[in-house]
Scaffold this active site. Structure first.
Site, PDB file in Angstrom:
ATOM      1  CE1 TYR A 225      -9.189  -0.151   8.303  1.00  0.00           C
ATOM      2  CE2 TYR A 225      -9.459   0.751  10.023  1.00  0.00           C
ATOM      3  CZ  TYR A 225      -8.763   0.409   9.125  1.00  0.00           C
ATOM      4  OH  TYR A 225      -7.453   1.182   9.087  1.00  0.00           O
TER       5      TYR A 225
ATOM      6  N   GLY B 264       0.812  -1.148   0.050  1.00  0.00           N
ATOM      7  CA  GLY B 264       0.021  -0.229   0.026  1.00  0.00           C
ATOM      8  C   GLY B 264       0.831   1.313   0.066  1.00  0.00           C
TER       9      GLY B 264
ATOM     10  CB  SER C 210      -6.792   0.851  12.824  1.00  0.00           C
ATOM     11  OG  SER C 210      -8.029   1.741  13.251  1.00  0.00           O
TER      12      SER C 210
ATOM     13  CE  LYS D  36      -6.341  -2.076   9.107  1.00  0.00           C
ATOM     14  NZ  LYS D  36      -5.070  -2.327   8.465  1.00  0.00           N
TER      15      LYS D  36
END
Length: 246
Positions: free
Chosen positions: A143, A8, A130, A147
Protein backbone atom coordinates in the site's frame (compact mmCIF):
# COMPACT_ATOMS: atom_id res chain seq x y z
CA UNK A 1 -24.36 22.06 -13.30
CA UNK A 2 -20.92 20.64 -12.59
CA UNK A 3 -20.41 16.91 -12.98
CA UNK A 4 -18.16 14.42 -11.21
CA UNK A 5 -17.20 10.77 -11.34
CA UNK A 6 -16.00 9.10 -8.14
CA UNK A 7 -14.41 5.66 -8.23
CA UNK A 8 -14.82 3.43 -5.21
CA UNK A 9 -17.92 5.52 -4.58
CA UNK A 10 -20.08 2.79 -3.12
CA UNK A 11 -18.90 3.09 0.48
CA UNK A 12 -16.55 4.81 2.91
CA UNK A 13 -14.63 7.82 1.64
CA UNK A 14 -16.02 7.54 -1.87
CA UNK A 15 -19.62 7.57 -0.67
CA UNK A 16 -18.96 10.60 1.55
CA UNK A 17 -17.36 12.44 -1.37
CA UNK A 18 -20.34 11.63 -3.60
CA UNK A 19 -22.79 12.89 -0.98
CA UNK A 20 -20.84 16.12 -0.43
CA UNK A 21 -20.52 16.89 -4.13
CA UNK A 22 -24.20 16.16 -4.75
CA UNK A 23 -25.08 18.52 -1.90
CA UNK A 24 -22.99 21.16 -3.66
CA UNK A 25 -25.06 20.72 -6.82
CA UNK A 26 -22.92 18.29 -8.84
CA UNK A 27 -24.37 15.53 -10.96
CA UNK A 28 -22.44 12.51 -9.71
CA UNK A 29 -21.44 9.23 -11.28
CA UNK A 30 -20.88 6.71 -8.50
CA UNK A 31 -18.51 4.08 -9.87
CA UNK A 32 -17.79 0.95 -7.87
CA UNK A 33 -16.85 -2.68 -8.40
CA UNK A 34 -20.19 -3.51 -6.75
CA UNK A 35 -23.23 -2.16 -8.57
CA UNK A 36 -25.32 -2.78 -5.45
CA UNK A 37 -23.04 -0.57 -3.33
CA UNK A 38 -22.96 2.14 -5.99
CA UNK A 39 -26.74 2.05 -6.31
CA UNK A 40 -27.29 2.39 -2.55
CA UNK A 41 -25.35 5.66 -2.68
CA UNK A 42 -26.60 7.05 -5.99
CA UNK A 43 -30.29 6.37 -5.32
CA UNK A 44 -30.28 9.05 -2.63
CA UNK A 45 -28.53 11.67 -4.75
CA UNK A 46 -30.44 13.80 -7.27
CA UNK A 47 -29.78 13.13 -10.96
CA UNK A 48 -26.91 10.75 -10.13
CA UNK A 49 -25.94 7.46 -11.73
CA UNK A 50 -24.60 4.17 -10.33
CA UNK A 51 -22.06 2.44 -12.57
CA UNK A 52 -20.25 -0.87 -12.04
CA UNK A 53 -16.65 -0.99 -13.22
CA UNK A 54 -13.31 -2.57 -12.34
CA UNK A 55 -10.76 0.25 -12.49
CA UNK A 56 -8.03 -2.18 -13.59
CA UNK A 57 -10.03 -2.97 -16.76
CA UNK A 58 -9.51 -0.21 -19.33
CA UNK A 59 -12.48 -1.25 -21.45
CA UNK A 60 -14.75 -1.24 -18.38
CA UNK A 61 -13.53 2.22 -17.37
CA UNK A 62 -14.10 3.62 -20.85
CA UNK A 63 -17.60 2.11 -20.83
CA UNK A 64 -18.30 3.70 -17.45
CA UNK A 65 -17.42 7.14 -18.82
CA UNK A 66 -19.62 6.46 -21.86
CA UNK A 67 -22.53 5.53 -19.59
CA UNK A 68 -22.13 8.76 -17.64
CA UNK A 69 -22.88 10.52 -20.90
CA UNK A 70 -20.78 13.67 -20.56
CA UNK A 71 -17.16 14.48 -19.92
CA UNK A 72 -17.03 15.11 -16.16
CA UNK A 73 -15.66 18.35 -14.78
CA UNK A 74 -14.10 16.41 -11.90
CA UNK A 75 -12.84 12.85 -11.50
CA UNK A 76 -11.93 11.53 -8.05
CA UNK A 77 -9.64 8.50 -8.11
CA UNK A 78 -10.68 6.93 -4.82
CA UNK A 79 -10.86 3.19 -5.54
CA UNK A 80 -8.27 1.30 -3.51
CA UNK A 81 -7.44 -1.93 -1.73
CA UNK A 82 -4.95 -2.99 0.92
CA UNK A 83 -3.42 -6.35 1.85
CA UNK A 84 -2.02 -6.05 5.36
CA UNK A 85 1.16 -7.83 6.38
CA UNK A 86 4.93 -7.49 6.43
CA UNK A 87 6.44 -6.89 3.01
CA UNK A 88 8.61 -10.00 3.03
CA UNK A 89 5.55 -12.10 3.82
CA UNK A 90 3.49 -10.60 0.99
CA UNK A 91 2.91 -12.80 -2.00
CA UNK A 92 3.77 -11.40 -5.39
CA UNK A 93 0.10 -11.81 -6.27
CA UNK A 94 -1.00 -9.60 -3.35
CA UNK A 95 1.65 -6.99 -4.14
CA UNK A 96 0.60 -6.94 -7.77
CA UNK A 97 -3.10 -6.69 -6.86
CA UNK A 98 -2.56 -3.66 -4.60
CA UNK A 99 -0.41 -1.86 -7.14
CA UNK A 100 -2.90 -2.82 -9.84
CA UNK A 101 -5.86 -1.09 -8.20
CA UNK A 102 -4.19 1.79 -6.36
CA UNK A 103 -1.72 2.85 -9.05
CA UNK A 104 -2.41 1.24 -12.40
CA UNK A 105 -6.16 1.52 -11.96
CA UNK A 106 -5.80 5.17 -11.01
CA UNK A 107 -3.71 5.75 -14.14
CA UNK A 108 -6.34 4.07 -16.32
CA UNK A 109 -9.09 6.28 -14.87
CA UNK A 110 -6.97 9.45 -15.07
CA UNK A 111 -5.93 8.72 -18.65
CA UNK A 112 -9.50 7.99 -19.73
CA UNK A 113 -10.65 11.23 -18.11
CA UNK A 114 -7.79 13.33 -19.47
CA UNK A 115 -8.26 12.21 -23.06
CA UNK A 116 -11.84 13.46 -22.89
CA UNK A 117 -11.10 16.57 -20.88
CA UNK A 118 -8.41 17.50 -23.40
CA UNK A 119 -11.03 17.86 -26.14
CA UNK A 120 -12.95 20.33 -23.97
CA UNK A 121 -9.86 22.13 -22.67
CA UNK A 122 -10.71 21.89 -18.98
CA UNK A 123 -11.09 19.44 -16.13
CA UNK A 124 -9.81 18.38 -12.73
CA UNK A 125 -8.54 15.04 -11.45
CA UNK A 126 -8.09 14.38 -7.72
CA UNK A 127 -6.20 11.26 -6.65
CA UNK A 128 -6.73 9.92 -3.13
CA UNK A 129 -3.30 8.93 -1.83
CA UNK A 130 -2.46 8.36 1.86
CA UNK A 131 -0.11 9.48 4.60
CA UNK A 132 1.48 6.08 3.94
CA UNK A 133 2.86 7.67 0.80
CA UNK A 134 4.75 10.13 3.02
CA UNK A 135 5.60 7.98 6.03
CA UNK A 136 4.97 4.27 5.46
CA UNK A 137 3.48 2.32 8.32
CA UNK A 138 4.63 -1.22 9.15
CA UNK A 139 2.64 -4.23 7.99
CA UNK A 140 0.90 -2.23 5.28
CA UNK A 141 2.10 -4.46 2.46
CA UNK A 142 2.36 -2.81 -0.96
CA UNK A 143 0.00 0.00 0.00
CA UNK A 144 2.66 2.66 0.86
CA UNK A 145 4.62 2.00 -2.33
CA UNK A 146 1.48 2.10 -4.47
CA UNK A 147 0.25 5.34 -2.89
CA UNK A 148 3.70 6.94 -3.19
CA UNK A 149 3.61 6.05 -6.87
CA UNK A 150 0.18 7.66 -7.14
CA UNK A 151 1.50 10.84 -5.51
CA UNK A 152 4.30 11.04 -8.08
CA UNK A 153 1.83 10.22 -10.86
CA UNK A 154 -0.23 13.20 -9.64
CA UNK A 155 2.74 15.56 -10.00
CA UNK A 156 3.68 14.11 -13.38
CA UNK A 157 0.15 14.43 -14.77
CA UNK A 158 -0.16 17.97 -13.42
CA UNK A 159 2.99 18.91 -15.30
CA UNK A 160 1.81 17.45 -18.60
CA UNK A 161 -1.90 18.23 -18.41
CA UNK A 162 -1.72 21.74 -16.98
CA UNK A 163 -1.05 23.30 -20.41
CA UNK A 164 -4.21 21.55 -21.64
CA UNK A 165 -6.35 23.25 -18.99
CA UNK A 166 -6.55 20.17 -16.75
CA UNK A 167 -5.57 20.37 -13.09
CA UNK A 168 -4.39 17.28 -11.18
CA UNK A 169 -4.12 17.20 -7.39
CA UNK A 170 -4.06 14.65 -4.59
CA UNK A 171 -5.42 14.30 -1.07
CA UNK A 172 -3.54 12.23 1.50
CA UNK A 173 -5.88 11.16 4.31
CA UNK A 174 -4.50 10.28 7.71
CA UNK A 175 -6.22 8.23 10.42
CA UNK A 176 -9.78 8.30 9.10
CA UNK A 177 -12.51 6.55 11.08
CA UNK A 178 -14.22 4.98 8.10
CA UNK A 179 -13.60 3.22 4.83
CA UNK A 180 -10.81 0.63 4.84
CA UNK A 181 -9.76 1.65 8.38
CA UNK A 182 -13.17 1.09 9.96
CA UNK A 183 -12.26 -2.40 11.19
CA UNK A 184 -8.98 -1.15 12.67
CA UNK A 185 -10.67 1.52 14.77
CA UNK A 186 -13.29 -0.93 16.02
CA UNK A 187 -10.55 -2.00 18.45
CA UNK A 188 -10.87 0.43 21.41
CA UNK A 189 -7.18 0.20 22.30
CA UNK A 190 -6.01 1.01 18.77
CA UNK A 191 -8.58 3.78 18.58
CA UNK A 192 -7.26 5.37 21.78
CA UNK A 193 -3.59 5.03 20.82
CA UNK A 194 -4.05 6.53 17.39
CA UNK A 195 -6.34 9.32 18.57
CA UNK A 196 -3.78 10.33 21.20
CA UNK A 197 -1.03 10.29 18.58
CA UNK A 198 -2.75 12.96 16.49
CA UNK A 199 -1.92 16.57 17.50
CA UNK A 200 -5.63 17.43 17.25
CA UNK A 201 -6.33 14.46 19.55
CA UNK A 202 -9.02 12.93 17.39
CA UNK A 203 -9.41 10.63 14.44
CA UNK A 204 -10.51 12.11 11.15
CA UNK A 205 -13.92 11.38 9.69
CA UNK A 206 -14.87 10.77 6.08
CA UNK A 207 -16.38 14.25 5.82
CA UNK A 208 -12.93 15.75 6.49
CA UNK A 209 -11.75 14.23 3.23
CA UNK A 210 -14.95 15.07 1.36
CA UNK A 211 -14.59 18.70 2.44
CA UNK A 212 -11.04 18.74 1.10
CA UNK A 213 -12.27 17.47 -2.27
CA UNK A 214 -14.92 20.18 -2.37
CA UNK A 215 -12.31 22.83 -1.58
CA UNK A 216 -9.79 21.69 -4.19
CA UNK A 217 -12.48 21.72 -6.87
CA UNK A 218 -13.80 25.14 -5.84
CA UNK A 219 -12.93 28.46 -7.51
CA UNK A 220 -10.92 29.32 -4.38
CA UNK A 221 -8.43 26.59 -5.35
CA UNK A 222 -8.29 27.31 -9.07
CA UNK A 223 -4.53 27.99 -9.05
CA UNK A 224 -3.62 24.84 -7.11
CA UNK A 225 -2.12 22.19 -9.37
CA UNK A 226 0.18 19.25 -8.69
CA UNK A 227 -0.38 19.54 -4.94
CA UNK A 228 -0.89 16.77 -2.37
CA UNK A 229 -3.15 18.09 0.39
CA UNK A 230 -2.50 16.21 3.64
CA UNK A 231 -5.64 15.76 5.75
CA UNK A 232 -4.27 14.13 8.89
CA UNK A 233 -4.67 16.44 11.89
CA UNK A 234 -0.91 16.97 11.85
CA UNK A 235 0.14 13.38 12.56
CA UNK A 236 2.79 13.14 9.82
CA UNK A 237 4.51 16.22 11.26
CA UNK A 238 4.46 14.93 14.84
CA UNK A 239 7.57 12.72 14.92
CA UNK A 240 9.40 14.88 17.46
CA UNK A 241 6.29 14.98 19.64
CA UNK A 242 6.57 11.18 19.94
CA UNK A 243 10.23 11.51 20.95
CA UNK A 244 10.29 14.26 23.59
CA UNK A 245 13.51 15.79 24.88
CA UNK A 246 12.59 15.04 28.48
Amino acid sequence: MRTAIITGGGRGLGAAIAVRLAADGYRVGVVDLSLDDATQVAVNLPDSLAIAADVTDEAAVMHAFDLFGVTPDLVVNNAGIVRFGALIDQSVEDFRAVVGVNLIGAFIVARTAALRMRERGSGHIINITSINALAPGPNAGAYPAAKAGLAQLTRHLALELGPLGIRVNAIAPGFIDGGMSEAIFANPRIRELRSNGVPLRRLGVVDDVANAVAFLDSPAAAYINGHELVVDGGVVSSVLAQLPRQ
